[in-house]
Design an enzyme around this catalytic site. Structure first.
Site, mmCIF file in Angstrom:
data_model
loop_
_atom_site.group_PDB
_atom_site.id
_atom_site.type_symbol
_atom_site.label_atom_id
_atom_site.label_comp_id
_atom_site.label_asym_id
_atom_site.label_seq_id
_atom_site.Cartn_x
_atom_site.Cartn_y
_atom_site.Cartn_z
ATOM 1 N N GLN A 12 4.228 3.416 1.417
ATOM 2 C CA GLN A 12 5.098 4.484 1.941
ATOM 3 C C GLN A 12 4.597 4.858 3.339
ATOM 4 O O GLN A 12 4.058 5.934 3.561
ATOM 5 C CB GLN A 12 5.073 5.681 1.001
ATOM 6 C CG GLN A 12 5.607 5.337 -0.387
ATOM 7 C CD GLN A 12 5.641 6.545 -1.294
ATOM 8 O OE1 GLN A 12 6.070 7.625 -0.896
ATOM 9 N NE2 GLN A 12 5.179 6.384 -2.514
ATOM 10 N N HIS A 22 -1.819 -2.428 3.824
ATOM 11 C CA HIS A 22 -0.459 -2.969 3.746
ATOM 12 C C HIS A 22 0.145 -3.129 5.146
ATOM 13 O O HIS A 22 0.814 -4.122 5.431
ATOM 14 C CB HIS A 22 0.398 -2.042 2.878
ATOM 15 C CG HIS A 22 1.811 -2.471 2.796
ATOM 16 N ND1 HIS A 22 2.192 -3.687 2.255
ATOM 17 C CD2 HIS A 22 2.956 -1.872 3.204
ATOM 18 C CE1 HIS A 22 3.506 -3.798 2.329
ATOM 19 N NE2 HIS A 22 3.989 -2.720 2.902
ATOM 20 N N ASP A 70 7.557 -13.271 2.287
ATOM 21 C CA ASP A 70 8.656 -12.565 2.964
ATOM 22 C C ASP A 70 8.353 -12.480 4.461
ATOM 23 O O ASP A 70 7.238 -12.758 4.898
ATOM 24 C CB ASP A 70 8.925 -11.179 2.353
ATOM 25 C CG ASP A 70 7.677 -10.314 2.290
ATOM 26 O OD1 ASP A 70 6.840 -10.421 3.209
ATOM 27 O OD2 ASP A 70 7.533 -9.550 1.320
ATOM 28 N N LYS A 115 14.225 -13.915 2.513
ATOM 29 C CA LYS A 115 15.185 -13.428 1.499
ATOM 30 C C LYS A 115 16.345 -12.752 2.209
ATOM 31 O O LYS A 115 16.123 -11.895 3.056
ATOM 32 C CB LYS A 115 14.496 -12.387 0.602
ATOM 33 C CG LYS A 115 13.503 -12.970 -0.360
ATOM 34 C CD LYS A 115 12.888 -11.894 -1.210
ATOM 35 C CE LYS A 115 11.915 -11.041 -0.415
ATOM 36 N NZ LYS A 115 11.095 -10.135 -1.239
ATOM 37 N N ARG A 173 20.402 -11.033 1.658
ATOM 38 C CA ARG A 173 21.585 -10.691 0.880
ATOM 39 C C ARG A 173 22.720 -10.679 1.898
ATOM 40 O O ARG A 173 22.782 -9.798 2.753
ATOM 41 C CB ARG A 173 21.407 -9.303 0.245
ATOM 42 C CG ARG A 173 22.268 -9.059 -0.969
ATOM 43 C CD ARG A 173 22.055 -7.647 -1.517
ATOM 44 N NE ARG A 173 20.698 -7.395 -1.952
ATOM 45 C CZ ARG A 173 20.213 -7.733 -3.149
ATOM 46 N NH1 ARG A 173 20.977 -8.334 -4.019
ATOM 47 N NH2 ARG A 173 18.961 -7.455 -3.469
ATOM 48 N N ASP A 204 2.544 -6.624 -7.291
ATOM 49 C CA ASP A 204 2.754 -5.456 -8.156
ATOM 50 C C ASP A 204 3.516 -5.901 -9.408
ATOM 51 O O ASP A 204 2.926 -6.257 -10.426
ATOM 52 C CB ASP A 204 3.491 -4.378 -7.364
ATOM 53 C CG ASP A 204 3.569 -3.055 -8.108
ATOM 54 O OD1 ASP A 204 3.224 -3.033 -9.302
ATOM 55 O OD2 ASP A 204 3.963 -2.034 -7.514
ATOM 56 N N SER A 205 4.843 -5.954 -9.347
ATOM 57 C CA SER A 205 5.604 -6.435 -10.507
ATOM 58 C C SER A 205 5.498 -7.952 -10.650
ATOM 59 O O SER A 205 5.769 -8.502 -11.711
ATOM 60 C CB SER A 205 7.082 -6.053 -10.354
ATOM 61 O OG SER A 205 7.646 -6.786 -9.285
ATOM 62 N N GLY A 206 5.140 -8.615 -9.577
ATOM 63 C CA GLY A 206 5.063 -10.085 -9.583
ATOM 64 C C GLY A 206 6.396 -10.721 -9.222
ATOM 65 O O GLY A 206 6.471 -11.948 -9.101
HETATM 66 C C1 R5P Z 1 5.644 -5.866 0.175
HETATM 67 O O1 R5P Z 1 5.885 -5.629 1.346
HETATM 68 C C2 R5P Z 1 4.290 -6.313 -0.281
HETATM 69 O O2 R5P Z 1 3.618 -7.019 0.727
HETATM 70 C C3 R5P Z 1 4.388 -7.139 -1.545
HETATM 71 O O3 R5P Z 1 5.131 -8.319 -1.251
HETATM 72 C C4 R5P Z 1 5.068 -6.381 -2.649
HETATM 73 O O4 R5P Z 1 4.469 -5.116 -2.814
HETATM 74 C C5 R5P Z 1 4.985 -7.159 -3.954
HETATM 75 O O5 R5P Z 1 5.628 -6.427 -4.939
HETATM 76 P P1 R5P Z 1 6.156 -7.097 -6.279
HETATM 77 O O6 R5P Z 1 4.999 -7.873 -6.859
HETATM 78 O O7 R5P Z 1 6.547 -5.909 -7.128
HETATM 79 O O8 R5P Z 1 7.310 -7.970 -5.944
#
Ligand code: R5P
Length: 314
Positions: free
Chosen positions: A98, A131, A171, A194, A196, A224-226
């Site tokens: 954030q 980050h 990304d 990525k 859309r 995080d979630s992967g």
């Molecule tokens: C996003 O900008 C971060 O660098 C990670 O790519 C992101 O936090 C990964 O999140 P998740 O594992 O939930 O896709």
């Protein structure tokens, strides 16, 4: 060194703190971080720290808010105990995502957290793979942002044939980080883009770069979630990649992330111990944890001796 510095452990990552203390050859300072019945945090430093150079090791990982409060209260306790200098060592800096207003009437929580740490009494901050590098500027106290790249590169070189590697950013936002690692191992770089095209349509993954036949290494700061990782791995394999592994600094791994990664086509995910691995991570067949304790220990030693920290990354 033993007399000069004091290392204090919050509750977020005892194994890492012990590794750092062992690297430094310093015993952990006796300190209790307990809860009252209503879960308020109570801290008691049980040794004299007057005039000492002190280091609190605390990742603000899950449960983020509890670990954050522990860090703030430990800082307050040290300040009131007349420590000469307080360094908040935050291997994983929570709230870092954030770091800007994504829309109107939203907070910049990373800045708020930086203010809280400073106002609690920290004199300096030592953190790892922020980050966004500009979060360093959210602090008006000296802040060192360490890089896990040397630790990852050593591991990569031990386990992979460098001639067939392709470093991949999952990304567009992670390109600078991935490029830096690619440069260190002299490997080419690809990017997962990525997009859309229209609202309501599903996201399309374009791969910038030819990954066919390559062993791809996805590089990121957070898993995080992967979702980002597993989707990128699928897209790379669909474009003919030989196999896909990942080196990611902070294994946040919330919810069903470990199960998602275990059942994915990812050959291996390597994370550091900036966040204490859960049991699920420890037993996972394709997640491996490498330690950044020596790196952080060395950065603390150099800080204590007033030596260069940046030269660790030359
Ligand atoms: C996003 O900008 C971060 O660098 C990670 O790519 C992101 O936090 C990964 O999140 P998740 O594992 O939930 O896709």
């Amino acid at each position: 060194m033993a007399e000069a510095i004091k290392i204090l452990a919050g509750n977020s990552n005892h194994a890492l703190t012990e590794g750092i203390a062992a690297y430094l050859g310093v015993p952990l300072t006796k300190c209790q971080v307990r809860r009252f019945a209503d879960m308020e945090i109570f801290v008691e430093i049980q040794e004299n720290v007057r005039g000492k150079d002190t280091y609190i090791i605390q990742s603000t990982s899950f449960p983020t808010n509890d670990h954050m409060m522990e860090l703030l209260i430990m800082t307050d306790a040290l300040r009131r105990a007349s420590a000469r200098r307080i360094t908040a060592v935050i291997p994983y800096f929570g709230y870092a995502r954030q770091d800007r207003k994504p829309g109107p009437r939203t907070p910049i929580s990373a800045k708020l957290v930086a203010n809280l740490i400073t106002h609690a009494g920290a004199d300096r901050v030592l953190t790892l793979d922020l980050h966004a590098a500009q979060i360093q500027g959210f602090f008006d106290i000296p802040t060192d942002n360490l890089y896990s790249a040397p630790v990852m590169v050593r591991d990569l070189k031990e386990r992979h044939d460098p001639r067939n590697l392709m470093v991949v950013s999952p990304d567009v936002g992670g390109v600078v980080r991935a490029r830096a690692l690619a440069k260190r191992i002299d490997a080419p770089l690809a990017i997962v883009d990525k997009r859309r095209e229209r609202a309501g349509e599903s996201e399309v993954m374009n791969i910038i770069g030819d990954v066919s036949g390559k062993s791809c290494i996805l590089v990121d700061d957070i898993v995080d979630s992967g979702g980002t990782l597993c989707n990128a791995a699928e897209a790379l394999l669909a474009k003919g990649a030989k196999d896909v592994s990942a080196y990611i600094t902070h294994g946040v791994l919330s919810g069903g992330a470990v199960a998602r990664i275990t059942s994915s086509k990812l050959k291996e995910l390597v994370v550091t111990d900036s966040i204490q691995p859960t049991e699920a991570v420890r037993v996972s067949k394709n997640i491996r944890v490498i330690s950044i304790a020596p790196l952080i220990g060395e950065a603390i030693a150099r800080t204590a001796r007033e030596e260069s920290v940046s030269s660790l990354f030359d």
